[in-house]
Scaffold this active site. Structure first.
Site, PDB file in Angstrom:
ATOM      1  N   ALA A  18       0.826  -1.209   0.000  1.00 31.21           N
ATOM      2  CA  ALA A  18       0.000   0.000   0.000  1.00 31.21           C
ATOM      3  C   ALA A  18       0.859   1.257   0.000  1.00 31.21           C
ATOM      4  CB  ALA A  18      -0.928  -0.010   1.206  1.00 31.21           C
ATOM      5  N   TYR A  69       3.920   1.499  -1.194  1.00 28.41           N
ATOM      6  CA  TYR A  69       4.523   1.610  -2.518  1.00 28.41           C
ATOM      7  C   TYR A  69       3.532   2.260  -3.492  1.00 28.41           C
ATOM      8  CZ  TYR A  69       6.524   0.251  -7.001  1.00 28.41           C
ATOM      9  OH  TYR A  69       7.029   0.263  -8.274  1.00 28.41           O
ATOM     10  N   ASP A  70       2.273   1.842  -3.427  1.00 28.43           N
ATOM     11  CA  ASP A  70       1.256   2.434  -4.286  1.00 28.43           C
ATOM     12  C   ASP A  70       1.129   3.927  -4.044  1.00 28.43           C
ATOM     13  OD1 ASP A  70       0.653   0.085  -5.538  1.00 28.43           O
ATOM     14  OD2 ASP A  70      -1.015  -0.417  -4.215  1.00 28.43           O
ATOM     15  N   LYS A  99      -9.051  -5.265  -8.278  1.00 37.18           N
ATOM     16  CA  LYS A  99      -7.603  -5.249  -8.495  1.00 37.18           C
ATOM     17  C   LYS A  99      -6.960  -6.181  -7.470  1.00 37.18           C
ATOM     18  CE  LYS A  99      -3.609  -2.235  -9.053  1.00 37.18           C
ATOM     19  NZ  LYS A  99      -2.724  -3.038  -8.183  1.00 37.18           N
ATOM     20  N   ARG A 142       6.529  -9.825 -14.513  1.00 37.06           N
ATOM     21  CA  ARG A 142       6.521  -8.526 -15.186  1.00 37.06           C
ATOM     22  C   ARG A 142       7.937  -7.995 -15.366  1.00 37.06           C
ATOM     23  NH1 ARG A 142       3.014  -3.975 -12.556  1.00 37.06           N
ATOM     24  NH2 ARG A 142       1.438  -4.703 -14.018  1.00 37.06           N
ATOM     25  N   GLU A 178      -2.650 -12.543 -12.346  1.00 42.00           N
ATOM     26  CA  GLU A 178      -2.064 -12.197 -11.054  1.00 42.00           C
ATOM     27  C   GLU A 178      -1.976 -13.449 -10.188  1.00 42.00           C
ATOM     28  OE1 GLU A 178      -0.864  -8.376  -9.194  1.00 42.00           O
ATOM     29  OE2 GLU A 178      -1.477  -8.968 -11.211  1.00 42.00           O
ATOM     30  N   LYS A 193      -8.013   3.175  -6.521  1.00 37.80           N
ATOM     31  CA  LYS A 193      -7.465   2.588  -5.306  1.00 37.80           C
ATOM     32  C   LYS A 193      -8.299   2.973  -4.084  1.00 37.80           C
ATOM     33  CE  LYS A 193      -4.111   0.531  -5.748  1.00 37.80           C
ATOM     34  NZ  LYS A 193      -2.698   0.892  -5.912  1.00 37.80           N
ATOM     35  N   CYS A 224      20.858  26.082  -2.052  1.00 36.49           N
ATOM     36  CA  CYS A 224      22.299  26.279  -1.910  1.00 36.49           C
ATOM     37  C   CYS A 224      22.853  26.713  -3.259  1.00 36.49           C
ATOM     38  CB  CYS A 224      22.961  24.980  -1.449  1.00 36.49           C
ATOM     39  SG  CYS A 224      24.768  25.040  -1.498  1.00 36.49           S
ATOM     40  N   CYS A 276      29.269  21.946  -3.564  1.00 36.11           N
ATOM     41  CA  CYS A 276      28.411  21.322  -2.548  1.00 36.11           C
ATOM     42  C   CYS A 276      28.401  19.814  -2.744  1.00 36.11           C
ATOM     43  CB  CYS A 276      26.989  21.875  -2.634  1.00 36.11           C
ATOM     44  SG  CYS A 276      25.859  21.131  -1.432  1.00 36.11           S
TER      45      CYS A 276
END
Length: 683
Positions: free
Chosen positions: A36, A38-39, A114, A135, A170, A301, A411, A417
């Protein structure tokens, strides 16, 4: 401008963060964050794309490079990710957009849950199961043929099937099976368990895991709609999800969402939203796809969740463009199964607006943000003497001067830097750029501190520098790891023009803009020489209006490229105006072979032709016309000049038509245009 630069800096950080988690998630099956979360990272990317100019955004990948432990399989058709929506307005925008693109008043939409699992592709030849792949990065996946073959109920042979058929779906583990499997808390959730179970070199381990699957896509069949695809898959013996619906309006789409949302906990498998697909496969084909997602589908979602925790400390991060970004360090709190320990505070104005202070009790919202957001501060629990946060007056990384640019604090020490230099070097070797395996930010910092890599060309001179330095005496370095790194660098001495342009980290130029520039200029020499030539005009002018006129010529050529804006033009001009950048480019070209753009439509009459559209088209939308033109190798411009090959004129073409006649540009009416592109398809 400063606000935009700040957003692009944040966008770049987010892309790198997603790439890091892609490797953990897709290759190692050892994610540090839940699915979740990551989504939500991906959702933030989409939100930021909507706020940035089109040419500035970065096209993120759809997975991670395949695990080196497995053989590779190239997907005939990319396995793309899906565009996400998190509210009803997002669904409404999706439906309106596809109607506008297709010029259709009503479109039938297929709705299905899903599944929160691991995507796979399985290929059958003359009915026989021959290979399966994950995938991967969307284009190349891991070969898991033997592993998939062990899944109970997965068809090994299809009756009455000839030629090639590809099934996608899936793989998942039921929640009840997960509880039995995970007695030792080896896995964080069912999805991770499914991924870890499938990607085993020892297939006997996979065979003993309770893997299941749902099929949802078929490539190579004769079906005309997504609903027909599901029916065919079911008739062939594949498992398909029983929860599905057809509708032709927004209310029907939302009704299905609410129905599944309310019953989701009664299911024995995890779902994280609803997928909407244009049901008609011909319309799907017309809509096509972007670099990362089909235009014909959307994932709606499930909504956000909240939690309270304590803000320990506010610290400052310095990015590769020098922007100082405040980040909240939190006492870790579980929000909907995700352990949250940081929140992005964006900038100084955001801290003042919310009056966020160290030690505060804050409410965190997790709903698609790069790092979850602080939405509320409990001021009633604050200590009376709690001081406000004071933004640093010097760069915390290099001690250099900082300056305000709108809401951003930057900066100014670009060349000295350390944080900016490390950021630029890390970007150069990152996914989407040179993607050098084994040379990430950690290794970049290591070599920088040793003085072995101080600027980008040093990467390709590392082997020579190591002749005078015993790297194998350093911790974690041996002969094999050194050889692997040098081989990885050697293997990246040939690169495509778009990836090279992107790797330079030029402000406002993400992968989209880099690809547009590469397609327009075709070769590195043409791009470089064009930039230098445009700059040389400035050196020859005087002052006042003449200078402005010449300066605009630089912008005119670039802004004329479809998708390129003023900010990109200004940034390129600034980049090529600096001597150290010119020297870097010359040094790099001594080490590299930069490949010219090779069109896949070399036989098309439109290949490398530059086209301008004007007026209203009746047979297709302007968006679809541009997509079709680019697919046939054409370049689309918005500015009309003598360099244009064709002006496609619809109804009420306006002044561009008159100008095209004066310039002698070829003019196509809509009927001629339609016949031209369709003759290309029929051939």
């Amino acid at each position: 401008m400063a606000d935009l630069e700040k957003m692009i800096e944040e966008f770049t950080k987010l892309r790198d963060q997603i790439s890091y988690h892609d490797v953990l998630y897709h290759q190692k099956s050892k994610p540090e964050i839940a699915d979740a979360e990551y989504d939500k990272l991906k959702q933030k990317l989409v939100e930021m794309e909507g706020q940035l100019p089109g040419a500035c955004v970065t096209q993120d990948g759809v997975g991670a490079a395949p695990d080196e432990k497995f053989s590779k399989i190239k997907h005939r058709e990319p396995m793309l990710s899906l565009e996400n929506a998190y509210d009803e307005q997002g669904v409404e925008r999706f439906l309106s957009r596809i109607k506008r693109f297709l010029i259709e008043e009503e479109i039938e939409v297929f709705c299905e849950p899903k599944i929160d699992g691991l995507s796979f592709s399985a290929v059958y030849e003359d009915g026989r199961f021959v290979k399966a792949a994950t995938r991967g990065d969307g284009f190349i996946g891991e070969d898991v043929t033997r592993n998939v073959a062990t899944i109970k109920g997965f068809p090994r042979f299809l009756q009455d099937v000839q030629d090639r058929l590809e099934v996608r779906g899936e793989i998942y583990i039921n929640n009840s099976d997960f509880l039995k499997l995970n007695k030792d808390n080896e896995f964080a959730n069912p999805r991770n368990a499914a991924a870890g179970s499938l990607k085993q070199l020892d297939v006997s381990i996979t065979a003993n895991r309770p893997l299941k699957y749902f099929a949802y896509s078929l490539i190579g069949g004769k079906e005309k709609s997504q609903s027909e695809v599901l029916n065919r898959l079911e008739s062939l013996g594949f498992c398909v999800n029983e929860h599905r619906s057809l509708t032709n309006n927004l209310s029907g789409m939302l009704e299905f969402y609410n129905k599944v949302y309310n019953c989701r906990y009664s299911l024995d498998y995890d779902i994280d939203g609803i997928v909407y697909k244009v049901n008609d496969l011909i319309l799907q084909s017309r809509l096509g796809s972007t670099h990362k997602a089909p235009r014909s589908a959307l994932a709606y979602k499930f909504s956000a969740v909240y939690a309270k925790t304590k803000l320990n400390k506010i610290f400052i991060q310095v990015g590769r463009t020098g922007v100082l970004t405040p980040v909240a360090d939190l006492i870790p709190v579980n929000i909907g199964g995700v352990l949250v320990s940081r929140a992005n505070l964006h900038n100084q104005d955001e801290i003042k607006r919310k009056d966020v202070r160290e030690g505060d009790i804050v409410t965190i919202k997790r709903a698609g943000d790069v790092i979850p957001q602080i939405v509320r501060v409990d001021k009633g629990s604050r200590h009376a003497d709690a001081p406000g946060f004071v933004f640093p007056e010097i760069c915390p990384e290099c001690g250099g001067k900082v300056q305000a640019e709108g809401a951003a604090i930057r900066c100014s020490e670009e060349l000295t830097c350390k944080a900016q230099i490390i950021g630029k070097l890390s970007h150069f070797v990152s996914k989407g750029a040179f993607d050098i395996f084994g040379l990430g930010e950690k290794q970049i910092k290591f070599f920088y501190d040793l003085g072995l890599i101080k600027q980008i060309p040093d990467i390709f001179n590392l082997e020579e520098r190591l002749n005078e330095f015993s790297l194998k005496e350093q911790p974690d370095w041996g002969e094999r790891s050194i050889a692997n790194l040098l081989n990885a660098i050697q293997n990246r001495r040939v690169i495509t023009l778009d990836r090279f342009i992107f790797s330079l980290g030029i402000r406002f130029i993400g992968q989209v803009a880099a690809e547009l520039l590469a397609n327009y200029y075709v070769s590195y020499n043409n791009w470089y020489n064009s930039m230098i030539k445009l700059l040389s005009n400035d050196a020859e002018v005087g002052v006042g209006g003449v200078e402005k006129k010449i300066a605009k010529s630089f912008s005119d050529e670039l802004v004329g490229i479809d998708g390129i804006g003023e900010k990109v033009a200004e940034s390129l001009k600034s980049f090529f105006s600096k001597e150290h950048n010119i020297k870097m480019l010359k040094d790099l070209t001594d080490y590299l072979q930069i490949l010219s753009v090779n069109s896949n439509s070399s036989n098309s009459v439109l290949n490398n032709k530059v086209i301008v559209f004007t007026g209203k088209l009746l047979t297709m939308s302007r968006g679809e016309a541009k997509v079709r033109a680019k697919a046939l190798g054409a370049k689309v411009s918005s500015n009309l000049s003598a360099k244009i090959d064709y002006l496609v004129a619809g109804e009420k073409p306006g002044n561009k038509y008159k100008k095209a006649v004066e310039l002698g540009v070829g003019i196509l009416n809509e009927d001629q245009w339609y016949r031209m592109i369709n003759s290309e398809v029929s051939e």
